[in-house]
Design a protein around this motif. Structure first.
Motif, short mmCIF file in Angstrom:
data_model
loop_
_atom_site.label_atom_id
_atom_site.label_comp_id
_atom_site.label_asym_id
_atom_site.label_seq_id
_atom_site.Cartn_x
_atom_site.Cartn_y
_atom_site.Cartn_z
N ARG A 232 -46.57 26.24 -6.99
CA ARG A 232 -46.08 25.13 -6.18
C ARG A 232 -44.88 24.50 -6.86
NH1 ARG A 232 -48.56 20.25 -6.52
NH2 ARG A 232 -50.42 21.31 -7.31
N VAL A 233 -43.81 24.31 -6.13
CA VAL A 233 -42.54 23.81 -6.69
C VAL A 233 -42.41 22.32 -6.45
CG1 VAL A 233 -40.03 23.98 -6.63
CG2 VAL A 233 -41.43 26.04 -6.34
N ASN A 234 -42.27 21.57 -7.52
CA ASN A 234 -42.06 20.14 -7.40
C ASN A 234 -40.62 19.88 -6.94
OD1 ASN A 234 -41.43 17.29 -8.36
ND2 ASN A 234 -43.61 17.44 -8.84
N PRO A 235 -40.41 18.97 -5.97
CA PRO A 235 -39.05 18.68 -5.48
C PRO A 235 -38.07 18.32 -6.58
CG PRO A 235 -40.67 17.69 -4.04
CD PRO A 235 -41.43 18.22 -5.22
N ARG A 236 -38.56 17.71 -7.67
CA ARG A 236 -37.67 17.34 -8.77
C ARG A 236 -36.97 18.56 -9.36
NH1 ARG A 236 -37.83 14.53 -14.47
NH2 ARG A 236 -36.68 16.15 -15.55
N LEU A 237 -37.68 19.69 -9.41
CA LEU A 237 -37.09 20.91 -9.96
C LEU A 237 -35.87 21.34 -9.16
CD1 LEU A 237 -40.32 22.96 -10.72
CD2 LEU A 237 -38.77 21.96 -12.40
N ILE A 238 -35.93 21.18 -7.84
CA ILE A 238 -34.82 21.58 -6.98
C ILE A 238 -33.69 20.56 -7.05
CG2 ILE A 238 -34.15 22.09 -4.59
CD1 ILE A 238 -37.02 23.03 -4.12
N ARG A 239 -34.05 19.28 -7.16
CA ARG A 239 -33.02 18.23 -7.19
C ARG A 239 -32.26 18.20 -8.51
NH1 ARG A 239 -37.29 14.86 -5.35
NH2 ARG A 239 -37.31 13.91 -7.43
N LEU A 240 -32.94 18.43 -9.63
CA LEU A 240 -32.31 18.22 -10.93
C LEU A 240 -32.34 19.43 -11.85
CD1 LEU A 240 -31.10 16.35 -13.16
CD2 LEU A 240 -33.46 15.77 -13.76
N ASP A 241 -33.52 19.89 -12.20
CA ASP A 241 -33.65 20.83 -13.32
C ASP A 241 -33.10 22.22 -13.01
OD1 ASP A 241 -35.18 18.90 -14.98
OD2 ASP A 241 -36.57 19.08 -13.32
N ALA A 242 -33.39 22.76 -11.84
CA ALA A 242 -32.84 24.07 -11.49
C ALA A 242 -31.31 24.03 -11.38
CB ALA A 242 -33.47 24.59 -10.19
N PRO A 243 -30.72 22.99 -10.77
CA PRO A 243 -29.25 22.89 -10.77
C PRO A 243 -28.65 22.78 -12.17
CG PRO A 243 -30.12 21.53 -9.01
CD PRO A 243 -31.31 22.01 -9.82
N VAL A 244 -29.33 22.06 -13.07
CA VAL A 244 -28.84 21.98 -14.47
C VAL A 244 -28.84 23.36 -15.10
CG1 VAL A 244 -29.39 21.13 -16.79
CG2 VAL A 244 -29.48 19.57 -14.84
N MET A 245 -29.92 24.13 -14.88
CA MET A 245 -29.99 25.49 -15.41
C MET A 245 -28.86 26.35 -14.84
SD MET A 245 -33.08 28.31 -14.98
CE MET A 245 -32.74 28.52 -13.22
N LEU A 246 -28.60 26.23 -13.54
CA LEU A 246 -27.57 27.03 -12.89
C LEU A 246 -26.18 26.66 -13.39
CD1 LEU A 246 -26.90 29.21 -10.85
CD2 LEU A 246 -26.91 27.46 -9.06
N VAL A 247 -25.89 25.37 -13.54
CA VAL A 247 -24.59 24.92 -14.04
C VAL A 247 -24.37 25.41 -15.47
CG1 VAL A 247 -23.24 22.90 -14.74
CG2 VAL A 247 -24.38 22.93 -12.51
N ALA A 248 -25.42 25.31 -16.29
CA ALA A 248 -25.31 25.78 -17.68
C ALA A 248 -25.04 27.28 -17.71
CB ALA A 248 -26.60 25.46 -18.43
N THR A 249 -25.67 28.03 -16.81
CA THR A 249 -25.45 29.48 -16.74
C THR A 249 -24.02 29.80 -16.33
OG1 THR A 249 -27.78 29.80 -16.12
CG2 THR A 249 -26.28 31.64 -15.74
N LEU A 250 -23.52 29.09 -15.32
CA LEU A 250 -22.14 29.29 -14.86
C LEU A 250 -21.14 28.96 -15.96
CD1 LEU A 250 -22.42 27.80 -11.27
CD2 LEU A 250 -21.75 30.15 -11.81
N LEU A 251 -21.38 27.87 -16.68
CA LEU A 251 -20.49 27.49 -17.78
C LEU A 251 -20.48 28.56 -18.88
CD1 LEU A 251 -21.12 23.65 -18.30
CD2 LEU A 251 -18.97 24.75 -17.66
N PHE A 252 -21.66 29.07 -19.19
CA PHE A 252 -21.74 30.10 -20.21
C PHE A 252 -20.96 31.34 -19.82
CE2 PHE A 252 -23.83 34.10 -21.44
CZ PHE A 252 -23.55 34.08 -22.81
N VAL A 253 -21.16 31.81 -18.58
CA VAL A 253 -20.45 33.00 -18.10
C VAL A 253 -18.94 32.77 -18.12
CG1 VAL A 253 -20.05 34.50 -16.10
CG2 VAL A 253 -22.38 33.85 -16.72
N GLY A 254 -18.52 31.56 -17.70
CA GLY A 254 -17.10 31.25 -17.69
C GLY A 254 -16.48 31.23 -19.08
N ILE A 255 -17.22 30.70 -20.05
CA ILE A 255 -16.69 30.61 -21.42
C ILE A 255 -16.79 31.94 -22.15
CG2 ILE A 255 -17.05 29.53 -23.69
CD1 ILE A 255 -18.02 27.02 -22.20
#
Length: 309
Positions: A95-118
């Motif tokens: 079961r997925v808590n809405p907080r994960l979609i609002r905050l934590d999963a986007p933080v993970m995705l942004v960090a991944t994008l930044l890493f790939v870019g750098i």
């Protein structure tokens, strides 16, 4: 060769008990101090079980093994999403808590994008490391701030308290100690086995070392899934991925800047693609079902076969 194999099996037993102690102690502490199990999974449990990645990556960078240092983090994140969430979802739908979609999963995705870019040119310097480490500090402060404000988190589950908070602390400390020891035992002997098979540094980092240092996350999430504590099962994985990128890579590059040409675009795109795939999976009915778990696990098997072959 027989002794390393036996030690690998023994390390898995140690990891199981370490994860069990950690889930029991941290869950009970969460209730006692009014902090949701989700927040505990995203911070204390996730970061504690990521300690092996930190130790291995820093040591690898200092010993001039950048392929293992970076491959460990990338492989661990792929393993976390595909293998751990896949297996956990197959055991019990998450079961997925809405907080994960609002905050934590986007933080993970942004960090991944930044890493790939750098890291696209194979270099991750000291300033990038400082930036990432500042990011994990900001994330931690925000999590603690929201917890202190008594953030309402939908879907928290009933957690059974232990006899006392002192026992909780003992369980958490013992769990961390067993996880770190078991991971070290696993990685050391897994690397011996991998080298005997003639694998490259990058493949060792992306597979054996990554899976080995992720065993605490696997054990913790599987135990949490068996106990139907899905907030901890999924929160542990997302929190660990955030920690791996921002804290492990950040601290590693701050101490010893990383440069390697052994990590290619396929590896980076698999890590980015699986992070992207997780979002629609999480939004569909706010749960990761058994079918989606199978898809994630098959992706990991296919990627591993690609690396080996």
């Amino acid at each position: 060769m027989v002794i390393p194999v036996l030690l690998v099996v023994a390390s898995l037993v140690v990891l199981y008990f370490g994860a069990d102690f950690l889930v029991k102690g941290s869950s009970s502490l969460a209730v006692r101090f009014g902090i949701s199990p989700l927040v505990v999974g995203l911070t204390v449990v996730a970061f504690g079980t990521s300690a092996p990645e930190l130790l291995v990556s820093v040591q690898s960078a200092l010993e001039s093994n950048p392929g293992i240092a970076v491959g460990n983090v990338m492989g661990s994140n792929i393993f976390n999403v595909c293998a751990i969430l896949g297996v956990s979802a197959m055991i019990y739908p998450l079961r997925v808590n809405p907080r994960l979609i609002r905050l934590d999963a986007p933080v993970m995705l942004v960090a991944t994008l930044l890493f790939v870019g750098i890291f696209h040119n194979g270099s991750f310097g000291r300033w990038a490391g400082i930036l990432f480490f500042a990011g994990i500090c900001a994330y931690m402060v925000y999590c603690v701030y929201k917890a202190k404000r008594g953030e309402s988190v939908e879907g928290d589950e009933e957690i059974k308290l232990t006899k006392s908070w002192m026992l909780d602390v003992v369980l958490v400390i013992a769990g961390f100690a067993l996880l770190v020891w078991g991971s070290g035992l696993l990685v050391d002997n897994a690397v011996i086995i991998a080298q005997a098979l003639g694998w490259s540094e990058a493949v060792i980092g992306l597979t054996i070392v990554a899976a080995g240092t992720s065993m605490p996350e696997l054990a913790t999430s599987v135990v949490a899934a068996l106990k139907k504590r899905t907030d901890i099962a999924i929160g542990n994985v997302i929190g660990s991925n955030i920690f791996n990128l921002l804290a492990v890579l950040g601290l590693t590059a701050t101490i010893a800047p990383v440069e390697t040409n052994q990590i290619n675009w396929t590896d980076m795109l698999v890590m980015l693609g699986t992070s992207l795939l997780l979002l629609p999976f999480m939004r569909t009915g706010f749960k990761i079902g058994r079918g989606e778990g199978v898809v994630l696990f098959v992706i990991y098997i296919a990627y591993t076969l690609y690396l080996i072959v």
